[in-house]
Design a protein around this motif. Structure first.
Motif, mmCIF file in Angstrom:
data_model
loop_
_atom_site.group_PDB
_atom_site.id
_atom_site.type_symbol
_atom_site.label_atom_id
_atom_site.label_comp_id
_atom_site.label_asym_id
_atom_site.label_seq_id
_atom_site.Cartn_x
_atom_site.Cartn_y
_atom_site.Cartn_z
ATOM 1 N N GLU A 68 0.832 -1.206 0.000
ATOM 2 C CA GLU A 68 0.000 0.000 0.000
ATOM 3 C C GLU A 68 0.864 1.252 0.000
ATOM 4 O OE1 GLU A 68 -3.956 1.818 2.230
ATOM 5 O OE2 GLU A 68 -3.104 -0.085 2.878
ATOM 6 N N GLN A 69 1.967 1.218 0.748
ATOM 7 C CA GLN A 69 2.899 2.336 0.699
ATOM 8 C C GLN A 69 3.497 2.503 -0.694
ATOM 9 O OE1 GLN A 69 5.824 2.786 3.988
ATOM 10 N NE2 GLN A 69 4.826 0.993 4.872
ATOM 11 N N MET A 70 3.873 1.387 -1.305
ATOM 12 C CA MET A 70 4.468 1.459 -2.626
ATOM 13 C C MET A 70 3.474 1.981 -3.652
ATOM 14 S SD MET A 70 6.426 -1.479 -4.843
ATOM 15 C CE MET A 70 4.907 -2.297 -5.302
ATOM 16 N N ASN A 71 2.204 1.624 -3.513
ATOM 17 C CA ASN A 71 1.185 2.134 -4.428
ATOM 18 C C ASN A 71 1.092 3.656 -4.362
ATOM 19 O OD1 ASN A 71 0.369 -0.311 -5.533
ATOM 20 N ND2 ASN A 71 -1.215 -0.659 -3.998
ATOM 21 N N VAL A 72 1.162 4.206 -3.140
ATOM 22 C CA VAL A 72 1.094 5.661 -2.972
ATOM 23 C C VAL A 72 2.255 6.333 -3.696
ATOM 24 C CG1 VAL A 72 1.133 7.545 -1.298
ATOM 25 C CG2 VAL A 72 -0.143 5.461 -0.793
ATOM 26 N N LEU A 73 3.440 5.749 -3.586
ATOM 27 C CA LEU A 73 4.619 6.341 -4.216
ATOM 28 C C LEU A 73 4.618 6.141 -5.725
ATOM 29 C CD1 LEU A 73 7.449 7.670 -3.723
ATOM 30 C CD2 LEU A 73 8.376 5.353 -3.752
ATOM 31 N N MET A 74 4.374 4.914 -6.172
ATOM 32 C CA MET A 74 4.526 4.574 -7.579
ATOM 33 C C MET A 74 3.399 5.127 -8.451
ATOM 34 S SD MET A 74 7.331 2.880 -7.687
ATOM 35 C CE MET A 74 8.332 1.505 -7.185
ATOM 36 N N ASN A 75 2.187 5.124 -7.941
ATOM 37 C CA ASN A 75 1.035 5.493 -8.756
ATOM 38 C C ASN A 75 0.588 6.927 -8.522
ATOM 39 O OD1 ASN A 75 1.008 2.860 -9.749
ATOM 40 N ND2 ASN A 75 -0.351 2.152 -8.139
ATOM 41 N N ARG A 76 1.476 7.767 -8.046
ATOM 42 C CA ARG A 76 1.100 9.149 -7.782
ATOM 43 C C ARG A 76 0.810 9.909 -9.080
ATOM 44 N NH1 ARG A 76 6.681 8.843 -6.828
ATOM 45 N NH2 ARG A 76 8.009 10.286 -8.018
ATOM 46 N N VAL A 77 -0.149 10.818 -8.982
ATOM 47 C CA VAL A 77 -0.490 11.696 -10.098
ATOM 48 C C VAL A 77 0.225 13.020 -9.865
ATOM 49 C CG1 VAL A 77 -2.349 12.861 -11.330
ATOM 50 C CG2 VAL A 77 -2.726 10.572 -10.366
ATOM 51 N N PRO A 78 1.076 13.462 -10.777
ATOM 52 C CA PRO A 78 1.866 14.677 -10.531
ATOM 53 C C PRO A 78 0.990 15.914 -10.401
ATOM 54 C CG PRO A 78 2.085 13.956 -12.824
ATOM 55 C CD PRO A 78 1.359 12.870 -12.098
ATOM 56 N N LEU A 79 1.452 16.859 -9.597
ATOM 57 C CA LEU A 79 0.765 18.134 -9.445
ATOM 58 C C LEU A 79 0.996 18.996 -10.685
ATOM 59 C CD1 LEU A 79 1.698 18.965 -5.736
ATOM 60 C CD2 LEU A 79 -0.532 18.235 -6.574
ATOM 61 N N LYS A 80 -0.045 19.662 -11.114
ATOM 62 C CA LYS A 80 0.067 20.579 -12.249
ATOM 63 C C LYS A 80 0.676 21.908 -11.801
ATOM 64 C CE LYS A 80 -2.156 17.547 -14.764
ATOM 65 N NZ LYS A 80 -1.466 16.737 -15.788
ATOM 66 N N SER A 81 1.239 22.629 -12.758
ATOM 67 C CA SER A 81 1.881 23.908 -12.441
ATOM 68 C C SER A 81 0.885 24.893 -11.841
ATOM 69 C CB SER A 81 2.523 24.499 -13.697
ATOM 70 O OG SER A 81 3.535 23.655 -14.193
ATOM 71 N N TYR A 82 -0.350 24.906 -12.349
ATOM 72 C CA TYR A 82 -1.328 25.855 -11.827
ATOM 73 C C TYR A 82 -1.742 25.513 -10.397
ATOM 74 C CZ TYR A 82 -5.018 22.396 -12.818
ATOM 75 O OH TYR A 82 -5.806 21.264 -12.837
ATOM 76 N N MET A 83 -1.636 24.241 -9.997
ATOM 77 C CA MET A 83 -1.928 23.873 -8.614
ATOM 78 C C MET A 83 -0.858 24.416 -7.675
ATOM 79 S SD MET A 83 -3.120 19.900 -9.008
ATOM 80 C CE MET A 83 -4.493 19.393 -10.051
ATOM 81 N N LEU A 84 0.395 24.350 -8.110
ATOM 82 C CA LEU A 84 1.498 24.820 -7.273
ATOM 83 C C LEU A 84 1.472 26.326 -7.078
ATOM 84 C CD1 LEU A 84 4.306 22.551 -8.768
ATOM 85 C CD2 LEU A 84 3.236 22.301 -6.533
ATOM 86 N N LYS A 85 0.768 27.047 -7.947
ATOM 87 C CA LYS A 85 0.662 28.491 -7.795
ATOM 88 C C LYS A 85 -0.142 28.876 -6.563
ATOM 89 C CE LYS A 85 1.112 29.546 -12.736
ATOM 90 N NZ LYS A 85 0.446 30.142 -13.927
ATOM 91 N N ASP A 86 -0.928 27.937 -6.018
ATOM 92 C CA ASP A 86 -1.715 28.224 -4.817
ATOM 93 C C ASP A 86 -0.880 28.188 -3.544
ATOM 94 O OD1 ASP A 86 -4.038 28.620 -6.206
ATOM 95 O OD2 ASP A 86 -4.809 26.597 -5.924
ATOM 96 N N ILE A 87 0.356 27.754 -3.642
ATOM 97 C CA ILE A 87 1.243 27.748 -2.474
ATOM 98 C C ILE A 87 1.890 29.121 -2.364
ATOM 99 C CG2 ILE A 87 3.285 26.709 -1.423
ATOM 100 C CD1 ILE A 87 2.609 24.110 -2.800
ATOM 101 N N LYS A 88 1.520 29.844 -1.327
ATOM 102 C CA LYS A 88 1.989 31.223 -1.166
ATOM 103 C C LYS A 88 2.820 31.414 0.092
ATOM 104 C CE LYS A 88 -2.070 32.869 -3.678
ATOM 105 N NZ LYS A 88 -3.266 33.746 -3.677
ATOM 106 N N LYS A 89 3.115 30.333 0.755
ATOM 107 C CA LYS A 89 3.921 30.394 1.966
ATOM 108 C C LYS A 89 5.415 30.271 1.632
ATOM 109 C CE LYS A 89 0.425 30.912 4.530
ATOM 110 N NZ LYS A 89 0.220 32.207 5.201
ATOM 111 N N PRO A 90 6.293 30.650 2.547
ATOM 112 C CA PRO A 90 7.736 30.467 2.298
ATOM 113 C C PRO A 90 8.077 28.993 2.106
ATOM 114 C CG PRO A 90 7.366 31.960 4.146
ATOM 115 C CD PRO A 90 6.030 31.371 3.807
ATOM 116 N N VAL A 91 8.932 28.693 1.146
ATOM 117 C CA VAL A 91 9.291 27.316 0.816
ATOM 118 C C VAL A 91 10.813 27.190 0.768
ATOM 119 C CG1 VAL A 91 9.120 25.442 -0.862
ATOM 120 C CG2 VAL A 91 7.179 26.976 -0.516
#
Length: 489
Positions: A228-251
């Protein structure tokens, strides 16, 4: 023991956590100190964050809390094919609200923790004032949604989808560990996993600790949790660029310069995509670092110093540091609404807000595939090999195994007939093999992830053909395609 129970009609998870407070729970936190939430590396648990909990630069100035993800460590859950990183982020949000934590800094280490932290920041790092009124239901507007995430620190950012060669190698190593029938087989597969987790230059003591941990917490008799852990890692759906634009905190991104399983170029790409991160996302490269930066004492100290300096610059006067007073169902309903907007799936908004599985973004085909793999691994699990002694601990240290066979793998995973080679030449060969870089490849396409997974077949289910009779009869048999005499010439 400190747990947070997350119950719903279709899901159950009991999330274990540790703190640096005197009594091991959040009641002992100093209200005058900021809080750091830590997420452990892949295939490990919160006990492997000891280098962070024991560092006075973090321990003395911050309230520290770390959660075991639902399939890791002391946490337990009902296995589900819907499990993905959005579900992990929902678990973290439920725990944050249940424990009445104030807005916190997030420190995520490797793989699934980084994926979880990014999704957590997208859904739970903005308050109600950040949203347009047209996007909210009238019932939800009367509630105040304080921020849960103050900043993000990501250690070793993975590729959007797993690298092709890592995907195949981890799949094979996981299957070998899950279906090992003896201690030697399990140790051999675990050593392959060590190279992906830490790198080729892992010290012998750390090898022993990692393999001992996997023998106790991830034996073949608990292989459903592993897959189940491997499924989470291997079958992940990548984040789109427009989704990452919602992160406005320091990184802050801390990345190993020599990390071959997570190349630096993907960390640089993430920095470029975080266009709205406050003051711009920061990338710090650890010279000579590879994998498991938070585990190795040398690189862990460097990472802790960078984290402490990064968080110390935060201005708390701009943030309401009080815990959320909003009812959990309403806050999670707002998160579902936001998730439906960024994914373009309106049906998400109407899901059950008190279930973490409602946040799953996997396709029906992916859910079906993961459900089938969990059912397949569950077969024979209760009678599978358990590489533990009567006391529940490991039978032996990996470094103390008896090396009495010529096919014994060395530190680099390759066997050497050392009794026939001069010592100097053998050392040169080892150094040469260590200098060879790991394969390079591009990430696996999302549509190919399910196809690359090989069907899992238990060794016990394979038919074993036994030829009975004298050797002369076997050699002289017409059914033998190649004569033994010709092979021996």
């Amino acid at each position: 023991m400190p747990f947070v129970d997350i119950r719903s009609e279709d899901d159950y998870a009991s999330i274990y956590y540790i703190t640096n407070s005197p009594f091991g729970n959040v009641m002992g936190f100093d209200p005058g100190k900021p809080t750091i939430i830590m997420l452990h590396p892949m295939y490990l648990d919160s006990t492997w964050l000891c280098n962070q909990f024991g560092d006075p630069r973090l321990h003395q100035h911050y309230n520290l809390i770390a959660f075991d993800m639902r399939c890791c460590g002391s946490s337990t859950c009902r296995p589900s094919g819907k499990h993905d990183s959005w579900v992990e982020a929902a678990d973290l949000a439920f725990c944050h609200q249940a424990l009445q934590l104030p807005p916190s800094h997030i420190l995520a280490c490797e793989g699934i923790s980084v994926n979880c932290a990014l999704r957590f920041a997208i859904l739970y790092a903005c308050c109600l004032s950040c949203m347009e009124s047209s996007e909210l239901d009238a019932v939800l507007r009367r509630f105040r949604f304080p921020e849960m995430c103050l900043s993000l620190t990501l250690i070793n950012v993975p590729a959007p989808t797993e690298m092709a060669w890592v995907f195949t190698a981890l799949d094979e190593a996981t299957q070998a560990c899950c279906y090992a029938e003896d201690l030697e087989s399990f140790e051999h597969a675990a050593m392959e996993a060590v190279r992906f987790t830490v790198g080729p230059d892992c010290e012998a003591d750390l090898q022993d600790e990692l393999i001992a941990y996997w023998e106790v917490h991830m034996p073949p008799s608990r292989r459903v949790r592993t897959v189940e852990q491997m499924n989470v890692l291997m079958n992940r759906v990548p984040l789109k660029s427009y989704m990452l634009k919602d992160i406005k905190k320091p990184v802050l991104i801390i990345h190993g310069e020599r990390n071959e399983t997570c190349p630096v170029k993907y960390a640089e790409r993430l920095v470029a995509d975080l266009v709205n991160a406050k003051d711009g996302a920061i990338l710090y490269l650890v010279k000579g670092g590879s994998g498991a930066l938070n585990i190795l004492p040398g690189t862990a100290s460097i990472a802790n110093q960078v984290v402490a300096k990064f968080i110390s610059r935060f201005n708390y006067e701009e943030v309401d540091m009080k815990p959320s007073s909003t009812p959990i169902p309403e806050r999670m309903s707002a998160a579902l609404l936001k998730l439906s907007e960024i994914t373009g799936d309106s049906s998400i908004a109407s899901r059950n807000p008190v279930s973490s599985l409602s946040f799953s973004c996997l396709s029906p085909e992916a859910v079906k595939g993961q459900t089938e793999s969990i059912a397949l691994y569950r077969k024979g699990q209760s009678t599978a090999f358990v590489p533990k002694g009567p006391d529940g601990g490991p039978i032996r240290k990996y470094s103390e195994r008896k090396k009495d066979h010529w096919f014994q793998g060395e530190k680099d995973g390759i066997s050497y007939a050392t009794s026939f080679l001069p010592t100097k030449q053998g050392k040169q060969d080892v150094e040469h093999e260590k200098a060879i870089p790991l394969p390079t490849s591009e990430p696996v396409p999302t549509e190919m992830q399910g196809r690359l997974r090989r069907p899992i077949v238990s060794p016990n289910s394979v038919d074993r053909h036994v030829i009975k009779g004298s050797m002369a009869k076997v050699v002289g048999s017409n059914s033998t395609p190649v004569s033994l005499q010709r092979l021996l010439k």
